[in-house]
Design an enzyme around this catalytic site. Structure first.
Site, PDB file in Angstrom:
ATOM      1  CG  HIS B 121      -3.552  -0.553  12.864  1.00  0.00           C
ATOM      2  ND1 HIS B 121      -4.236   0.638  12.812  1.00  0.00           N
ATOM      3  CD2 HIS B 121      -2.481  -0.415  12.053  1.00  0.00           C
ATOM      4  CE1 HIS B 121      -3.595   1.465  11.991  1.00  0.00           C
ATOM      5  NE2 HIS B 121      -2.526   0.845  11.524  1.00  0.00           N
ATOM      6  CG  ASP B 201      -7.831  -4.764  11.212  1.00  0.00           C
ATOM      7  OD1 ASP B 201      -7.826  -4.719   9.966  1.00  0.00           O
ATOM      8  OD2 ASP B 201      -7.013  -4.152  11.909  1.00  0.00           O
ATOM      9  CD  GLN B 204      -1.100  -5.428   7.413  1.00  0.00           C
ATOM     10  OE1 GLN B 204      -0.637  -5.995   6.409  1.00  0.00           O
ATOM     11  NE2 GLN B 204      -0.900  -4.147   7.638  1.00  0.00           N
ATOM     12  CE  LYS B 227      -3.016  -1.728   5.489  1.00  0.00           C
ATOM     13  NZ  LYS B 227      -1.978  -0.723   5.638  1.00  0.00           N
ATOM     14  CB  CYS B 365      -0.468   1.977  13.902  1.00  0.00           C
ATOM     15  SG  CYS B 365       0.022   3.225  12.729  1.00  0.00           S
TER      16      CYS B 365
END
Lengths: 142, 412
Positions: B121, B201, B204, B227, B365
């Site tokens: 991303h 990261d 997600q 999220k 993104c």
């Protein structure tokens, strides 16, 4: 208001066989690259002038149905026109998208977008190529 | 068994009258929030509005303690050693930037290598572009196959070749376009052999799969509250304490220093407080605490297992469609990335919208990923614990009958 079957046919037609979609090989065109912030639309507009007159318009790049069809239709509308006439047509088109009263007759097939103003998230698709043309025309110093 | 219908009752965005007929498949962008989270945010403003860490009066003391309780809860959620390793930021992007700035720009130098992937991303690659520019360190990309799957052999080869020049490895546990889980434990083991620090990261992954920072031996983990059922404006940076001690804060100001004088001397507080200058999003952190409790009550093992099951069902049905091309058949969590054949992504997404189905079209993104999967714009549908098989069945029916004519019809 244009019939919605007719509108769909016009948009399909210009999306599947866009008019004037090419990158000119000669360097006597003014060009403007337009890339959307929020989507993938990426279109370059090319205009060739003879004095005050638009002798050729073309575009190239990738875009959704609305951006491709609206750009294609507008190339046909302004080709052969003077800068002033072309800016007037674009002005009327923008009025249509802002739900102001406008000269329907002037826009011909571009009337296919007469309800696009209801789709707030897609209005920018219907403007990306046309804004590119407008910028070239406004900055053209004959 | 996860009782999805019971869960759905907790979400006003699903059970309200206006929500009828709406199918939300964009949880990878942001999730809906359960009532308990919304109530907590409201309660802060109606019952306990005070600033934190200024405990002169009861209200402030109470809200400060609650704020710190969320930090403890978050440490427990991640199985961290201590709540001192949990920094509240304003989102995953902010956490990723903090590591790149406070660690990357401070410690990297010319000749050093940062390893990453082409599936990242923007928020996990642009800050490292900046590190590259400022320090002269260089980014190299770990190979991915045509489906964007992490190539372990290629990675090991790179590590072998570059050795201890590799100082940082930064990558998503679950890529935001492809949804596949990278073998993080092995990646980190290999990285630590050459002395590299691994930045994960987790935007997600943390909402969907159990993330144990000690078991995985993660150095830095970044993720967002919004999220994973919590409010927006809040994120977390988990870091091993010894790394946080060395690292610089991104911002200086009130709350981050113990004292300073007129000569410009600053004595910073210890982590995590040295990273939290200024008044944070207090109500957001409190709401995030409720989101954590909600997920922990269900159990992240269950969220993970049942999430995979629903995803697999969705993927299976999608792969049966002749007019749909799926780009990530091997994904494991939540995300299905596809196009309706012959239709521009935004047009198909517009048609789905006209049918009450919310998906996202575009590059998501991850603009350099197109080098790998060879397609620039896609539609991403993503699931969460409130989605159901019935919703998926409806989406499949709509996709089956999606034609260019209908897509254009949707704007007329």
């Amino acid at each position: 208001m244009m019939d919605s079957n007719l509108k769909r046919d016009i948009i399909m037609d210009h999306y599947e066989t866009p008019r004037n979609k090419r990158t000119p090989q000669s360097d006597d065109y003014l060009k403007k690259h337009m890339a959307a912030d929020s989507c993938i639309d990426d279109i370059t507009i090319y205009i060739k002038f003879d004095g005050d007159k638009i002798v050729d318009v073309s575009f190239d790049g990738v875009g959704c149905t609305i951006s491709t069809a609206s750009t294609s239709i507008m190339t046909e509308l302004i080709k052969g026109k003077t800068v002033k006439e072309a800016l007037h047509i674009i002005d009327e088109y923008e009025k249509m998208l802002s739900e102001d009263s406008y000269e329907e007759d002037l826009l011909e097939e571009a009337n296919a977008f007469d309800t696009l103003s209801k789709q707030a998230n897609r209005i920018s698709c219907g403007l990306i190529g046309i804004k590119g043309m407008k910028e070239i025309l406004e900055n053209y110093d004959k | 068994m996860l009782d999805r219908n019971k869960i759905r009752d907790d979400f006003p965005m699903i059970k309200s009258e206006e929500a009828k007929g709406r199918i939300y498949l964009d949880s990878a962008a942001t999730s809906f929030k359960p009532q308990c989270v919304i109530d907590k945010v409201m309660d802060y403003y109606t019952k306990e509005n005070a600033n934190i860490h200024r405990g002169d009066y009861d209200l402030s003391y109470q809200v400060s303690s609650e704020y710190e309780e969320v930090r403890k809860l978050c440490a427990k959620f991640l199985n961290a050693d201590s709540e001192r390793e949990i920094i509240f930021t304003n989102g995953a992007s902010s956490s990723l930037n903090l590591v790149a700035y406070g660690y990357g720009q401070k410690f990297l130098k010319e000749g050093d290598i940062i390893l990453s992937t082409e599936a990242e991303h923007a928020s996990n690659i642009l800050p490292w572009f900046k590190v590259q520019e400022v320090t002269g360190a260089k980014i190299e990309y770990i190979p991915l196959d045509k489906e964007g799957i992490f190539d372990m052999e290629g990675y090991k080869r790179l590590l072998n070749e570059l050795g201890d020049k590799v100082k940082v490895i930064t990558l998503a546990h679950v890529a935001n376009v492809l949804g596949n889980i990278v073998p993080l434990k092995e990646i980190i083991e290999e990285a630590h052999k050459v002395g590299a620090v691994v930045v994960v990261d987790g935007a997600q992954s943390v909402p969907h799969i159990k993330t144990d920072v000690r078991d995985l031996d993660i150095d830095f983990l970044c993720f967002s509250s919004h999220k994973m059922l919590g409010p927006s404006g809040v994120g977390v940076l988990y870091g091993k304490y010894e790394l946080l001690e060395k690292m610089d804060p991104f911002m200086l100001g009130g709350g981050s220093n113990a004292r300073f004088d007129i000569c410009g001397n600053i004595l910073l507080k210890e982590p995590p407080f040295k990273f939290e200058a200024g008044t944070p999003c207090v109500e957001g952190v409190l709401g995030f605490g409720e989101a954590l409790k909600y997920l922990m009550a269900i159990g992240m093992e269950n969220v993970e297992e049942e999430g995979k099951e629903l995803h697999d069902y969705f993927m299976k049905r999608m792969l049966e469609l002749d007019n749909v091309e799926v780009y990530n058949p091997k994904s494991e969590t939540s995300i299905v990335t596809f196009n309706v054949k012959g239709i521009f992504a935004q047009d198909a997404a517009g048609y789905l919208n006209s049918q009450g189905i919310a998906v996202r079209s575009g590059t998501h993104c991850a603009k350099i990923l197109l080098n790998v999967i060879g397609v620039s714009e896609t539609i991403r549908a993503s699931l969460y614990l409130y989605n159901t098989k019935e919703e998926i069945d409806r989406v499949i029916e709509v996709l089956k009958e999606t034609t260019l004519e209908k897509c254009i019809g949707a704007i007329l």
